[in-house]
Design an enzyme around this catalytic site. Sequence first.
Site, PDB file in Angstrom:
ATOM      1  N   GLU A 110      20.486 -22.943 -46.496  1.00 36.21           N
ATOM      2  CA  GLU A 110      20.431 -21.578 -45.911  1.00 36.21           C
ATOM      3  C   GLU A 110      19.529 -21.481 -46.885  1.00 36.21           C
ATOM      4  O   GLU A 110      18.309 -21.813 -47.498  1.00 36.21           O
ATOM      5  CB  GLU A 110      21.786 -20.725 -47.145  1.00 36.21           C
ATOM      6  CG  GLU A 110      23.009 -20.984 -45.700  1.00 36.21           C
ATOM      7  CD  GLU A 110      24.522 -20.115 -46.672  1.00 36.21           C
ATOM      8  OE1 GLU A 110      24.172 -19.438 -47.547  1.00 36.21           O
ATOM      9  OE2 GLU A 110      25.042 -20.575 -46.927  1.00 36.21           O
ATOM     10  N   HIS A 226      21.795  -7.345 -46.968  1.00 31.47           N
ATOM     11  CA  HIS A 226      21.734  -8.775 -45.812  1.00 31.47           C
ATOM     12  C   HIS A 226      20.584  -7.752 -45.485  1.00 31.47           C
ATOM     13  O   HIS A 226      21.008  -7.300 -44.315  1.00 31.47           O
ATOM     14  CB  HIS A 226      23.013  -8.456 -45.588  1.00 31.47           C
ATOM     15  CG  HIS A 226      22.768 -10.469 -45.467  1.00 31.47           C
ATOM     16  ND1 HIS A 226      22.213 -10.769 -44.066  1.00 31.47           N
ATOM     17  CD2 HIS A 226      23.732 -11.189 -46.059  1.00 31.47           C
ATOM     18  CE1 HIS A 226      23.108 -11.846 -43.658  1.00 31.47           C
ATOM     19  NE2 HIS A 226      23.282 -12.540 -45.460  1.00 31.47           N
ATOM     20  N   ARG A 271      15.912 -13.612 -49.128  1.00 26.89           N
ATOM     21  CA  ARG A 271      17.175 -12.422 -49.081  1.00 26.89           C
ATOM     22  C   ARG A 271      15.911 -11.110 -48.549  1.00 26.89           C
ATOM     23  O   ARG A 271      16.032 -10.142 -47.771  1.00 26.89           O
ATOM     24  CB  ARG A 271      18.073 -11.572 -49.294  1.00 26.89           C
ATOM     25  CG  ARG A 271      18.992 -12.781 -48.463  1.00 26.89           C
ATOM     26  CD  ARG A 271      19.981 -12.649 -49.023  1.00 26.89           C
ATOM     27  NE  ARG A 271      21.503 -13.278 -48.346  1.00 26.89           N
ATOM     28  CZ  ARG A 271      22.370 -13.584 -48.985  1.00 26.89           C
ATOM     29  NH1 ARG A 271      23.082 -13.079 -49.289  1.00 26.89           N
ATOM     30  NH2 ARG A 271      23.452 -14.721 -48.406  1.00 26.89           N
ATOM     31  N   HIS A 336      23.870  -5.105 -49.774  1.00 24.82           N
ATOM     32  CA  HIS A 336      24.894  -5.639 -49.087  1.00 24.82           C
ATOM     33  C   HIS A 336      24.778  -6.747 -50.863  1.00 24.82           C
ATOM     34  O   HIS A 336      26.621  -7.046 -51.207  1.00 24.82           O
ATOM     35  CB  HIS A 336      24.548  -7.923 -49.209  1.00 24.82           C
ATOM     36  CG  HIS A 336      24.480  -8.410 -48.836  1.00 24.82           C
ATOM     37  ND1 HIS A 336      26.057  -8.598 -48.110  1.00 24.82           N
ATOM     38  CD2 HIS A 336      24.765 -10.121 -49.153  1.00 24.82           C
ATOM     39  CE1 HIS A 336      27.384 -10.675 -48.736  1.00 24.82           C
ATOM     40  NE2 HIS A 336      25.616 -10.942 -49.464  1.00 24.82           N
ATOM     41  N   ARG A 371      18.955 -12.373 -55.478  1.00 21.08           N
ATOM     42  CA  ARG A 371      19.902 -13.146 -55.552  1.00 21.08           C
ATOM     43  C   ARG A 371      19.598 -14.519 -54.743  1.00 21.08           C
ATOM     44  O   ARG A 371      19.184 -14.169 -53.322  1.00 21.08           O
ATOM     45  CB  ARG A 371      21.408 -12.945 -55.500  1.00 21.08           C
ATOM     46  CG  ARG A 371      22.109 -14.211 -55.194  1.00 21.08           C
ATOM     47  CD  ARG A 371      23.691 -13.205 -55.327  1.00 21.08           C
ATOM     48  NE  ARG A 371      24.015 -12.591 -53.963  1.00 21.08           N
ATOM     49  CZ  ARG A 371      24.485 -13.218 -52.940  1.00 21.08           C
ATOM     50  NH1 ARG A 371      24.776 -14.556 -52.802  1.00 21.08           N
ATOM     51  NH2 ARG A 371      24.485 -12.316 -51.916  1.00 21.08           N
TER      52      ARG A 371
END
Length: 499
Positions: A110, A226, A271, A336, A371
Amino acid sequence: MNVIVVGAGVAGLTAALHARERGHRVALVVKGALGGGSTPLAQGGVAGWYGPDDSAATHAADTIQAGAGLSDPAAVDVLVSEGTARIAEMLERGVDFDRSPDGALLRGHEAAHAFPRIVHAGGDATGAAISRALVAAVQASDIVVHEHTFLCDLLLGEDSARVRGIRVLTADGEQELLADAVIIATGGAGQLFTRTTNPLDVTGDGIAAALRAGAAVTDLEFVQFHPTILASPGEPFLVSEAVRGEGATLIDDEGRRFAFDAHPDGELAPRDVVARAIARQAAEQHADVRLDATVLSTPDMLAKTLARRFPTIDRVTRERGFDWAREPIPVTPAAHYLMGGIVTDLDGRTSVPGLFAVGEAARTGVHGANRLASNSLLEGAVFGARAAAALDTPAALPQPATVDAPGVHALVDAPPFTRAALQQLMWDHVGLLRTVEGMTHARAMITRWRKTMPLPTTVATHEDANLLLVADATASAALARTSSVGAHHLAPAPALIGL
């Protein structure tokens, strides 16, 4: 010791199970039904299952880099060094992580991870698999579960120096539940914003209760958006980071991969970077950008590949009229995850004796300003277990120094409060792109609403009061941070409104 755990996501369930296994008497308080909340919705996996070239040190470096350098190295070290044991524990509790034909756990890749180290269950249903297994373990124990029980406030001793339980609201009215220690695991505050991946009941209840009890809270300005929510009518639906990790691309209305304009890693940048790139591109072209998964396999195998690897996403996109095996799908950012929260030490202790916090409600220092993907379920499991182990030594943290935002000197005229109005205000002015003028306006509006709110008497009005309190704290924290870092981004021009 009598222990109350408030919240039944991965953090709360893990804390409750570990506390019971250590001999404590445990009551689990759940706002809705057991098995609900944010954890079952998590499509992404759990980071921390390292391959031969990977290591905990590399995972730590990726976490700190994604956090824009603001992560606490000691907290990150705890996360990555204990994470593998927590994943192994999930396996023992019956979480059926995906495996290769030879039986080895599959490791996915990811964004912002140097190596594939993320384990998934059911392709894109990891949170649901974890929730089922932990709920089953709770149901097989003698943990007392209070469902449909809303946390109103923390109960403090006569000298207000120590938590002695909680005040709750049920169908039978208000009541008090007494305990020697309380663990807050109520999640974040996604319902502050018009667009969010969070369930409707994620209204900052635990954070608000901690604020009213005098607990230290910090880093609320760091709200992660997100990048890829399916842009379609109906409830917001997240399209997992893992889709881009497998090779899907983001394209503009001319088919160009625009994410590389913002970062050398393109779609696999952190992100916050990808979300802002999508927002800017959508505003520039006056249309949603698109996620192209048609590049993930050969045309004759693509539909089967997507259905096998991402069964939930495949089903929902088709239900909403998209065939992502044939054409790119429209995506947009949404609120998110909250990186900040109730300040804790490495064992979940807060600045109020007897009060612990774990999961998204807590600010452990792991996430810094942004994060890293698939660290949230891991953090909940790791620090949930550590909090349970620390219950016998519940000394409080010292209150950290705080930086105050400028006060609100004049109250503005404001329309009557509605939750939708607050959400739009936060989205417009304390969202992806922020300006001092916008945040100042938001604080003034929130201050006016808070002054005119009646005392809450129902779950809905308690939620509204909690959202207003956390919104005020979030806007204040954002105003106090005067430079851009991570998810806190000060726009040089007026913020993008209505994205």
